[in-house]
Every structure is written in C-alpha cells, then in structure tokens.
Design a protein around this motif. Structure first.
Motif, PDB file in Angstrom:
ATOM      1  N   GLU A  95      38.314-151.442  25.736  1.00 57.52           N
ATOM      2  CA  GLU A  95      36.867-151.303  25.886  1.00 57.52           C
ATOM      3  C   GLU A  95      36.490-149.877  26.293  1.00 57.52           C
ATOM      4  O   GLU A  95      35.531-149.303  25.762  1.00 57.52           O
ATOM      5  CB  GLU A  95      36.326-152.296  26.932  1.00 57.52           C
ATOM      6  N   GLU A  96      37.236-149.302  27.231  1.00 61.22           N
ATOM      7  CA  GLU A  96      36.968-147.923  27.634  1.00 61.22           C
ATOM      8  C   GLU A  96      37.176-146.963  26.469  1.00 61.22           C
ATOM      9  O   GLU A  96      36.408-146.009  26.294  1.00 61.22           O
ATOM     10  CB  GLU A  96      37.880-147.517  28.795  1.00 61.22           C
ATOM     11  N   ALA A  97      38.191-147.209  25.669  1.00 58.83           N
ATOM     12  CA  ALA A  97      38.452-146.348  24.516  1.00 58.83           C
ATOM     13  C   ALA A  97      37.307-146.416  23.512  1.00 58.83           C
ATOM     14  O   ALA A  97      36.886-145.390  22.963  1.00 58.83           O
ATOM     15  CB  ALA A  97      39.764-146.749  23.854  1.00 58.83           C
ATOM     16  N   GLU A  98      36.790-147.634  23.276  1.00 57.66           N
ATOM     17  CA  GLU A  98      35.662-147.786  22.344  1.00 57.66           C
ATOM     18  C   GLU A  98      34.415-147.072  22.869  1.00 57.66           C
ATOM     19  O   GLU A  98      33.708-146.413  22.106  1.00 57.66           O
ATOM     20  CB  GLU A  98      35.363-149.274  22.117  1.00 57.66           C
ATOM     21  N   ASP A  99      34.158-147.171  24.184  1.00 55.34           N
ATOM     22  CA  ASP A  99      33.010-146.487  24.780  1.00 55.34           C
ATOM     23  C   ASP A  99      33.135-144.968  24.659  1.00 55.34           C
ATOM     24  O   ASP A  99      32.181-144.280  24.292  1.00 55.34           O
ATOM     25  CB  ASP A  99      32.852-146.873  26.253  1.00 55.34           C
ATOM     26  N   LEU A 100      34.335-144.444  24.951  1.00 60.22           N
ATOM     27  CA  LEU A 100      34.555-142.998  24.844  1.00 60.22           C
ATOM     28  C   LEU A 100      34.400-142.514  23.403  1.00 60.22           C
ATOM     29  O   LEU A 100      33.825-141.450  23.151  1.00 60.22           O
ATOM     30  CB  LEU A 100      35.940-142.627  25.371  1.00 60.22           C
ATOM     31  N   LEU A 101      34.912-143.296  22.459  1.00 61.76           N
ATOM     32  CA  LEU A 101      34.787-142.925  21.049  1.00 61.76           C
ATOM     33  C   LEU A 101      33.326-142.913  20.619  1.00 61.76           C
ATOM     34  O   LEU A 101      32.871-141.987  19.940  1.00 61.76           O
ATOM     35  CB  LEU A 101      35.599-143.888  20.174  1.00 61.76           C
ATOM     36  N   ALA A 102      32.571-143.920  21.040  1.00 56.63           N
ATOM     37  CA  ALA A 102      31.144-143.971  20.694  1.00 56.63           C
ATOM     38  C   ALA A 102      30.393-142.778  21.283  1.00 56.63           C
ATOM     39  O   ALA A 102      29.566-142.159  20.605  1.00 56.63           O
ATOM     40  CB  ALA A 102      30.541-145.290  21.174  1.00 56.63           C
ATOM     41  N   GLU A 103      30.708-142.420  22.537  1.00 56.83           N
ATOM     42  CA  GLU A 103      30.065-141.253  23.156  1.00 56.83           C
ATOM     43  C   GLU A 103      30.412-139.970  22.415  1.00 56.83           C
ATOM     44  O   GLU A 103      29.549-139.125  22.176  1.00 56.83           O
ATOM     45  CB  GLU A 103      30.504-141.127  24.614  1.00 56.83           C
TER      46      GLU A 103
END
Length: 116
Positions: A95-103
């Motif tokens: 989930e953190e990886a997906e958030d960082l990628l989206a940012e």
C-alpha cells in the motif's frame, strides 16, 4: 656464434639457484598443513619465527581450513545478494509503495503540465 665474449650468457629454466653469498641466506621455513570440511589439504610455508595462523582459506574450494584434520571448521553461511529493490520491499508495504508511486506520477505530470 663466436666465443669472443660478445655472447649473452644466461641460465636455463630449472638451473641451480645462485650461490647463497650472492643472494643472502634463505630464511628457515616450516611447512604447515591445513584441512577444510571437504577434505582438501593445503600446505603452506611460513618462516620459523612467526606465529602460524589457526585458520587458512582452502586453495581448492575457498572454505576455511584448520590444522586439525579430523575436526575442520564448518562452512560459513553466505548471505545472498540483496538488490536495492529487495531492501525497499523490506521497509515498505504494498500500500505504501502504491501511494508513493501515485505521488511520484502526479508530481511528474504536474511538471510536464499534463492533466491526470
């Protein structure tokens, strides 16, 4: 070739070594055997006046070897190579990886003037 003194003189391979008076006296040496867990014997030569190491790397397999033939040191465990991505995955959840990628994608799009 003439023997008028212009010929180059040398020695052949395997010839007798030069006299000790020319090179100095050789250092007294001792030969020490080491054995690894694979049963390989490594014989190494040391000067008599030094302290002989308790372990030596086997010249056949690279594992540690000792002077005790019947009780050689155990093989050391080798940690596998970890890539940068492996270390990142250990620190971050999916989930953190997906958030960082989206940012990161949003910031890139903003720099380019694109709409998301």
């Amino acid at each position: 070739m003439s023997s008028n003194g212009h010929a180059i003189r040398g020695t052949r391979i395997g010839a007798i070594q030069a006299l000790h008076s020319e090179r100095g006296e050789p250092v007294p040496r001792q030969r020490v055997s080491y054995w690894c867990a694979n049963g390989h014997e490594t014989v190494t030569s040391f000067a008599l006046y030094i302290e002989v190491p308790t372990e030596w790397d086997c010249t056949c397999c690279g594992w540690p070897s000792s002077r005790d033939q019947h009780n050689p040191p155990q093989r050391r465990t080798v940690k596998p190579y970890k890539s940068h991505l492996t270390y990142v995955r250990e620190r971050r959840s999916e989930e953190e990886a997906e958030d960082l990628l989206a940012e990161a994608l949003a910031a890139r799009a903003a720099r380019r003037g694109e709409l998301i």
